[in-house]
Design a protein around this motif. Structure first.
Motif, PDB file in Angstrom:
ATOM      1  N   TYR A  30      30.315  -7.482   2.028  1.00 63.68           N
ATOM      2  CA  TYR A  30      31.716  -7.115   1.786  1.00 63.68           C
ATOM      3  C   TYR A  30      31.808  -6.008   0.732  1.00 63.68           C
ATOM      4  O   TYR A  30      32.532  -5.030   0.906  1.00 63.68           O
ATOM      5  N   HIS A  31      31.046  -6.156  -0.347  1.00 60.55           N
ATOM      6  CA  HIS A  31      31.041  -5.145  -1.406  1.00 60.55           C
ATOM      7  C   HIS A  31      30.534  -3.802  -0.867  1.00 60.55           C
ATOM      8  O   HIS A  31      31.094  -2.745  -1.170  1.00 60.55           O
ATOM      9  N   THR A  34      33.263  -2.051   1.108  1.00 62.38           N
ATOM     10  CA  THR A  34      34.320  -1.410   0.321  1.00 62.38           C
ATOM     11  C   THR A  34      33.860  -0.074  -0.275  1.00 62.38           C
ATOM     12  O   THR A  34      34.700   0.768  -0.592  1.00 62.38           O
ATOM     13  N   TYR A  73      36.735  -7.413   7.163  1.00 60.19           N
ATOM     14  CA  TYR A  73      36.637  -7.040   5.750  1.00 60.19           C
ATOM     15  C   TYR A  73      37.841  -6.225   5.289  1.00 60.19           C
ATOM     16  O   TYR A  73      38.321  -6.401   4.174  1.00 60.19           O
ATOM     17  N   LEU A  74      38.339  -5.344   6.149  1.00 61.75           N
ATOM     18  CA  LEU A  74      39.520  -4.558   5.793  1.00 61.75           C
ATOM     19  C   LEU A  74      40.725  -5.470   5.633  1.00 61.75           C
ATOM     20  O   LEU A  74      41.514  -5.333   4.702  1.00 61.75           O
ATOM     21  N   TYR A  77      40.303  -7.478   2.373  1.00 58.38           N
ATOM     22  CA  TYR A  77      40.596  -6.651   1.200  1.00 58.38           C
ATOM     23  C   TYR A  77      42.105  -6.511   1.011  1.00 58.38           C
ATOM     24  O   TYR A  77      42.618  -6.653  -0.094  1.00 58.38           O
ATOM     25  N   ALA A  78      42.812  -6.231   2.089  1.00 53.16           N
ATOM     26  CA  ALA A  78      44.265  -6.058   2.003  1.00 53.16           C
ATOM     27  C   ALA A  78      44.936  -7.363   1.573  1.00 53.16           C
ATOM     28  O   ALA A  78      45.873  -7.354   0.765  1.00 53.16           O
ATOM     29  N   LEU A  80      43.529  -9.998  -0.144  1.00 52.83           N
ATOM     30  CA  LEU A  80      43.170 -10.365  -1.515  1.00 52.83           C
ATOM     31  C   LEU A  80      43.907  -9.524  -2.553  1.00 52.83           C
ATOM     32  O   LEU A  80      44.240 -10.005  -3.623  1.00 52.83           O
ATOM     33  N   ASN A  81      44.147  -8.255  -2.227  1.00 51.36           N
ATOM     34  CA  ASN A  81      44.812  -7.352  -3.158  1.00 51.36           C
ATOM     35  C   ASN A  81      46.317  -7.246  -2.914  1.00 51.36           C
ATOM     36  O   ASN A  81      46.967  -6.401  -3.517  1.00 51.36           O
ATOM     37  N   THR A  98      36.652   6.093   1.522  1.00 50.34           N
ATOM     38  CA  THR A  98      36.259   4.686   1.691  1.00 50.34           C
ATOM     39  C   THR A  98      37.457   3.887   2.200  1.00 50.34           C
ATOM     40  O   THR A  98      38.602   4.334   2.071  1.00 50.34           O
ATOM     41  N   VAL A 100      38.840   1.405   0.853  1.00 47.86           N
ATOM     42  CA  VAL A 100      39.710   1.108  -0.295  1.00 47.86           C
ATOM     43  C   VAL A 100      40.650   2.287  -0.557  1.00 47.86           C
ATOM     44  O   VAL A 100      41.863   2.116  -0.707  1.00 47.86           O
TER      45      VAL A 100
END
Length: 127
Positions: A30-31, A34, A73-74, A77-78, A80-81, A98, A100
């Protein structure tokens, strides 16, 4: 010989270790996602983000185009943030962008601006 309790304890330990390895692999992958730029065919591509598009539909389209490896993963990310409020428009996508930065551009509305020259004395039919 092993008792049932010893065997159960050993199996539980093995399961915990395997789950830990799986979680560590997921976090590293995942890292990496991003930080990895989009996989574009050209150095710059234009993308039309239609009104009413969601992160889910964008992630699906980007994965279908081969621009990202994992749509999940996208989406994560959306989520979680707490990224909401993407803005429709035409966006320039470059190879060093990227996921992000991409989502940040969509939320900030950093669309491509086109220049129009209006010639004095002309009407719309003449342009």
């Amino acid at each position: 010989m092993f008792s049932r309790e010893d065997l159960f304890g050993e199996i539980t330990s093995i399961i915990v270790v395997l789950i830990s390895f799986a979680c560590a692999w997921f976090l590293m992958d995942y890292h990496k996602f991003t930080l990895t730029p989009l996989q574009l065919q050209e150095s710059e591509t234009y993308y039309e983000l239609k009104p009413g598009s969601s992160i889910y539909s964008i992630a699906q389209e980007f994965e279908d185009n081969g621009w990202i490896k994992n749509k999940l993963y996208l989406r994560i990310y959306a989520k979680l943030n707490k990224l909401t409020g993407i803005k429709a428009g035409e966006y320039a996508l470059s190879k060093n962008l990227t996921p992000v930065k991409l989502l940040k551009n969509f939320i900030d509305g950093k669309v491509v601006l086109h220049q129009i020259a209006l010639i004095e004395g002309w009407n719309f039919k003449q342009m």
